[in-house]
Design an enzyme around this catalytic site. Structure first.
Site, PDB file in Angstrom:
ATOM      1  N   CYS A 344       0.852  -1.194   0.000  1.00 37.73           N
ATOM      2  CA  CYS A 344       0.000   0.000   0.000  1.00 37.73           C
ATOM      3  C   CYS A 344       0.890   1.248   0.000  1.00 37.73           C
ATOM      4  CB  CYS A 344      -0.911   0.006   1.223  1.00 37.73           C
ATOM      5  SG  CYS A 344      -1.972   1.480   1.303  1.00 37.73           S
ATOM      6  N   CYS A 347      -0.316   4.110   2.356  1.00 35.28           N
ATOM      7  CA  CYS A 347      -0.141   3.892   3.789  1.00 35.28           C
ATOM      8  C   CYS A 347       1.320   4.017   4.207  1.00 35.28           C
ATOM      9  CB  CYS A 347      -0.645   2.502   4.178  1.00 35.28           C
ATOM     10  SG  CYS A 347      -2.359   2.193   3.762  1.00 35.28           S
ATOM     11  N   ASP A 348       2.185   3.336   3.469  1.00 31.57           N
ATOM     12  CA  ASP A 348       3.564   3.151   3.918  1.00 31.57           C
ATOM     13  C   ASP A 348       4.578   4.047   3.212  1.00 31.57           C
ATOM     14  OD1 ASP A 348       2.516   1.183   5.558  1.00 31.57           O
ATOM     15  OD2 ASP A 348       2.817  -0.387   4.075  1.00 31.57           O
TER      16      ASP A 348
END
Length: 539
Positions: A344, A347-348
């Site tokens: 992701c 997200c990361d």
């Protein structure tokens, strides 16, 4: 800090505060601390039920929220804006006595949990998966005096992130020990800390009467199927690990007809609310284990066994289990998952600021990931197995225009490299020359397509193609009477939200038609027509 429109909306929400609350701010002279103090002051000015005070806390800047006169059990280390602004608003409302919309039985279960539980959740403000975890733990801390929770913005507490070697979010710690990684629902968290809860839930589910339609999956296809089935006035249930499915991992959605732009979590919340309006039994936190046909009370039923040990029965089933990100399947991938290997980028991505990363995959997902990451990291290398990129031309042109994005085709990734703690490189083979090459980098983002969530169907008799997709006809029917399927888990050629919704509706209508036909005896006694001729009906 807050613009006029946001203040107006927030003021409306804060009218729901019933009891006085206190906001405690721990700040110094740093810019972020000043920003947080400003945010807290603006919030306090909007309601006479909110008081503001300064105190020294373990982490600075941070703010804690509590009912007036009580020790704070909910806190935010960082500035809860972006995706976490909703978490802040909910924390204010819940501390002020506004009731949660969660299942009452689950809320009572949380209140009765025994023991001491001190949770810490590391997040990034760009992570769309993080708020669900933060909000779940905040609610638990609000309800139970034995539970505390602190949200920690990893970007502001980089030393802690480095010390704990956090490279993916949300990352949850309980009493100082790693507790969980990635999205977790409220039900899942409670089940992990409440010993015996899973068995009690399994027993309760197994005692339920058979359903008319049992929908397996909580994504767009499952939600549509549940709504269309329930509108027919038949007993309907929806079973899923989490509501929203893969949509929850999607940030920007711009091709949902009539809605120019929305975000995955927002769409998922709307889907859930719509399903709830029809009285559907929503059963989350459960994973399918096996599907079979059984005779129950002289009726042919389809039984769904869950990994929790529960068994549900239904006259018909709609399989809408969706798909998940495909893995590379090369050495080092599993070893360094969440330690440099990620799936992701939204997200990361912030954890790789100023570093070199690779994106594996040249389809739309891969090129979109490269474009997003280019604004955060120092350099992005896209590796595509084929000799051309499969992404839309507009995305390809955008990626090629970025100075810190390189694209390599005919590249077969063979190994993810690391130092035992985290990723430090990647090995790939040039499919034209046959040469093996190495890239030095800090992160690998895998974007190579989807795998249907259908492993539990092996041995069930449901026909699937070579990649595990469920074979369906134009009505959504599978090879087993009474079992229908829809969405990304099926052979439908295009994996799109709007297509999944339509397929879910089709499958539900197909299931309803099946129920009507199977409820009619094979031969109905002849009845006279108006013209004196006989009428015969068959199933």
């Amino acid at each position: 800090m807050l613009d006029a429109n946001v203040k107006k909306q927030l003021d409306t929400y804060l009218q729901n505060i019933v009891n006085p609350i206190e906001i405690s701010v721990s700040a110094d002279s740093s810019p972020k601390a000043v920003e947080l103090s400003s945010l807290a002051s603006e919030i306090a000015e909007l309601s006479d039920k909110i008081s503001l005070q300064l105190e020294s806390r373990k982490r600075t800047p941070s703010m804690a929220i509590a009912p007036a006169g009580e020790n704070a059990r909910v806190s935010f280390a960082g500035i809860p804006m972006g995706h976490e602004f909703t978490s802040l608003v909910l924390a204010l409302l819940q501390a002020g006595g506004h009731p949660s919309k969660a299942d009452p039985e689950l809320l009572e279960q949380i209140r009765n949990i025994q023991g001491e539980f001190h949770f810490e959740t590391y997040i990034s403000l760009s992570c769309q998966n993080c708020p669900d975890v933060v909000q779940a733990l905040n609610l638990m801390a609000t309800l139970n005096p034995n539970i505390t929770h602190e949200m920690i913005d990893g970007a502001l507490f980089q030393d802690e992130v480095d010390q704990r070697q956090i490279m993916a979010v949300p990352s949850v710690y309980l009493n100082g020990e790693h507790f969980g990684q990635g999205r977790m629902s409220l039900e899942e968290i409670v089940a992990k800390i409440d010993t015996g809860a899973e068995q009690r839930k399994a027993e309760e589910l197994s005692d339920r009467e058979p359903y008319d339609v049992l929908v397996l999956g909580g994504g767009p296809a499952g939600a549509a199927a549940a709504i269309y089935a329930a509108r027919k006035g038949i007993r309907t249930a929806l079973v899923a690990e989490r509501f929203g499915g893969q949509v929850m991992d999607t940030v920007g959605i711009e091709n949902f007809i009539s809605v120019p732009y929305t975000e995955g979590p927002k769409l998922a919340a709307s889907l859930e609310q719509h399903v709830k309006e029809y009285g559907v039994d929503i059963i989350t936190g459960q994973r399918a284990a096996q599907l079979s046909q059984q005779e129950l009370k002289r009726e042919q039923m389809i039984e769904l066994q869950l990994q929790s040990g529960a068994t549900l029965a239904s006259k018909s089933v709609v399989l809408a289990t969706g798909a998940r990100w495909r893995e590379l399947g090369v050495p080092g991938e599993a070893e360094y998952r969440t330690r440099g290997v990620a799936y992701c980028p939204h997200c990361d991505g912030p954890f790789f600021k100023g570093k070199h990363v690779a994106v594996i995959g040249g389809g739309n997902s891969g090129i979109e990931a490269a474009i997003d990451l280019a604004g955060i990291v120092k350099h992005v290398t896209v590796l595509e197995f084929a000799d051309i990129l499969r992404a839309d031309e507009v995305l390809v042109r955008k990626a090629q225009s970025l100075p810190n994005v390189d694209i390599i085709t005919n590249a077969q990734t063979t190994e993810v490299l690391g130092d035992g703690q985290k990723v430090n490189g990647l090995q790939y083979t040039d499919r034209v020359s046959g040469d093996s090459k190495k890239l030095e980098l800090a992160g690998v983002f895998v974007q190579i397509g989807l795998v249907p969530n259908t492993e539990f169907l092996k041995g069930s008799g449901v026909a699937m193609n070579r990649v595990g997709e469920i074979e369906i006809d134009t009505r959504g029917a599978t090879s087993i009477p009474g079992v229908f399927a829809a969405g990304d888990a099926t052979t439908v050629p295009y994996k799109q939200i709007v297509i999944s919704m339509g397929a879910g509706a089709t499958a539900a209508l197909g299931a309803f038609d099946h129920l009507i036909r199977t409820s009619v005896p094979e031969q109905v006694q002849e009845a006279p027509r108006n013209d004196g001729k006989a009428l015969s009906m068959a199933s």
